[in-house]
Design a protein around this motif. Sequence first.
Motif, mmCIF file in Angstrom:
data_model
loop_
_atom_site.group_PDB
_atom_site.id
_atom_site.type_symbol
_atom_site.label_atom_id
_atom_site.label_comp_id
_atom_site.label_asym_id
_atom_site.label_seq_id
_atom_site.Cartn_x
_atom_site.Cartn_y
_atom_site.Cartn_z
ATOM 1 N N LEU A 15 -1.558 -2.093 33.213
ATOM 2 C CA LEU A 15 -1.997 -2.615 31.918
ATOM 3 C C LEU A 15 -0.845 -2.700 30.929
ATOM 4 C CD1 LEU A 15 -5.496 -0.919 31.441
ATOM 5 C CD2 LEU A 15 -5.016 -3.334 31.902
ATOM 6 N N ASP A 68 -7.183 3.115 35.610
ATOM 7 C CA ASP A 68 -6.343 2.051 35.066
ATOM 8 C C ASP A 68 -5.078 1.818 35.880
ATOM 9 O OD1 ASP A 68 -8.154 1.652 33.012
ATOM 10 O OD2 ASP A 68 -7.143 3.043 31.661
ATOM 11 N N LYS A 108 -10.064 -5.188 31.540
ATOM 12 C CA LYS A 108 -10.573 -3.930 30.994
ATOM 13 C C LYS A 108 -12.096 -3.982 30.916
ATOM 14 C CE LYS A 108 -6.660 -3.336 27.764
ATOM 15 N NZ LYS A 108 -6.329 -3.266 26.315
ATOM 16 N N THR A 111 -12.677 -1.008 25.280
ATOM 17 C CA THR A 111 -11.626 -1.302 24.313
ATOM 18 C C THR A 111 -11.178 -0.023 23.622
ATOM 19 O OG1 THR A 111 -13.184 -1.626 22.514
ATOM 20 C CG2 THR A 111 -12.642 -3.557 23.848
ATOM 21 N N LYS A 166 -13.523 5.699 24.484
ATOM 22 C CA LYS A 166 -13.408 4.240 24.481
ATOM 23 C C LYS A 166 -14.791 3.633 24.387
ATOM 24 C CE LYS A 166 -9.081 3.412 26.907
ATOM 25 N NZ LYS A 166 -8.458 2.684 27.999
ATOM 26 N N SER A 259 -11.202 0.764 37.228
ATOM 27 C CA SER A 259 -11.890 1.190 36.011
ATOM 28 C C SER A 259 -13.038 2.118 36.398
ATOM 29 C CB SER A 259 -12.422 -0.027 35.239
ATOM 30 O OG SER A 259 -13.207 0.387 34.142
ATOM 31 N N SER A 261 -14.343 4.347 33.859
ATOM 32 C CA SER A 261 -14.611 4.961 32.569
ATOM 33 C C SER A 261 -16.025 5.531 32.508
ATOM 34 C CB SER A 261 -14.433 3.930 31.452
ATOM 35 O OG SER A 261 -14.868 4.476 30.225
#
Length: 636
Positions: A15, A68, A108, A111, A166, A259, A261
């Motif tokens: 990233l 990531d 992504k 954010t 996030k 990802s 998250s």
Amino acid sequence: MATMPSTHDWINNPLDVIEEMFAGSQNNPNSGWEAKVVEFFKGHLNEKDAHTWVPSMNDIPLHYLKPDGLVKFRCLIQDMFDPEFYMGAYETIDASSQAKVLRCGKYKDVTEFGVDFNSKNIVTSERQTFYCVPVPGENSWVKDCYAASSRARVLPSTSYAPNRQKRSYEDDDMDGVDAQPQKQREPHTGLQIPPDQHCTGDARRQETEVALNYTASASHLDLNFPLPDEKGPSCLIKVYEDWESFKLNDTIEVYGILSVSPALGALAEDKDASSSHIDASDSMETAEEQRVHSPPASLVPRLHMLYAKPLAQNNPLLPFASLQDNHAFLSSTLNEMVSVRGDFLAYLTHILLGDSLAAEYLILHLISSVYARRDVLPLGKFTLNLSGCPTISSYTERLYKAIQQLVPSSFYLGMSLHNMNQMRMVPKKDYLANRLVSGALQLAQNTSLFLDETQLEQGQLDTTGVRNVTALGNVISWQKVDYDFNYHQMEFPCNINVLVASEGRSLLPSDCQMHLKPQVAPDNMDEYLTSIPLHAQTSSQFNKFRLYLSVARQLDYSISDDVTKSVEDDFVDMRKDDPQSISAEDLHRMLIVARLLSLSLGHTSLSRDIWLRAKHMEIQRCCRMEQHKSVNGNEP
């Protein structure tokens, strides 16, 4: 310690590379930064052995992989969801200085904190989502070879502590909620290469399976694998470019940004909780659809595609570049084709109880593949019915085990009454969850499907059983599967190598029936089948067999005008004495045998000698079938 293939830390922190290119494009709107991102990663991955540095989700448990970071995933596209919108670019506001920074939202799921949703610089973009599963029926030798060739060494992170810092930018209504997912950038152990540790492919794969078994058992989530008892992660692949070029059931190796998250799971839970307080008609998705399309990222991680390599063969022994781009490898392999074929024929002759003619036809079957379609007719298929199989000592299952050691992907289907009446073979659309429920015939191209008719028993096929037998017949005859969309069927082409093992002639259609004629009658079948000739026992010899099959399947083929004329003359001569002795269908089969025999010898065009050899093989096979028919009366 070996060095990384690039000075850029493009594997650990992709990233950062993308953000740098995005930032550099702000003063030049026509910079084409998005195409440059793809070219950057594709170029690095095509450097010598660079792809082996990228950690694989197939080999390494999810908790060992850096969020990531760049990872790869070998998979089949099992389903394609509807396109979704996301923020391709957005502005953040620094809480202390109030400074605004334009950021890239591509690749992504979440954010950074402090998004200015009133900004005029927000760019809404579209991406596609594929639901992908590990390649169905992928055999253990393939997994071991991929794992052993990997130079990625990852250690579980002790510094990474997921927190809810996030926010998802797919849900604008979350603005103002106190429990906002925030930034989670901490120092990370990332990609490491321990100098004194060597993890064999088998050991790493077993560790992965333990972790995956635990994860799967801890959840009631249906991962929708086509075959029973499959292991491995499933994944939601986010596709940004050229998604029209991908098709359902494509086998690909995806390189992308991982990802996982926790915010994704938290938002899904929030959605479920809030949906219970509102009218169902106000929601675009049903609860069932939300569960399927937004599963916890810890169970179904997201992977943002940067590059996808087609895996038509999925053989880890093949070079990373295609055969057409690797002339040295192709040339050396072709030089060895005849000698390797001789050893391979001896090995298969032993497995087939000394029947060398049956071994010849099994080689032709194993290298067959659909290379084109003429209207509805698939060209290149060669379904083999191996009749006369012994029913003692689980011979057919042992034969399958031998084939399993040779081909990248395979599936054994015992055609018992229970299996025929109970298995879901044809994928079916679930409109409530808006997903395609997988079936056992949703297989990758070039998968070997072993149908064991010796498991047949007396009884009645129910409606499901009749549908399943019909579906198997369609695969064999037309290389297609008609998916069930409730109110209609949708035809999907396939390329599945079907071998039918039976006592008498199969109830299913086939392109060629070969009746097994054992030349040995071992007292102890188990001992005989395990006493493989010494030359075939080494892994290096097996690897030669595996490469041989994959290369032969990919060779081009042609027939010159002179040989075509010679074949036509032969056909006229054979019919001259007895017009009933050979039909157009017989000639078609001879041409298929001649084509596959040429490829099995490493020849890309048909010669007069190979045509005569193929014709002789067919005469031998037909004579054997006539002898068997006369001995067994009315049996076909």
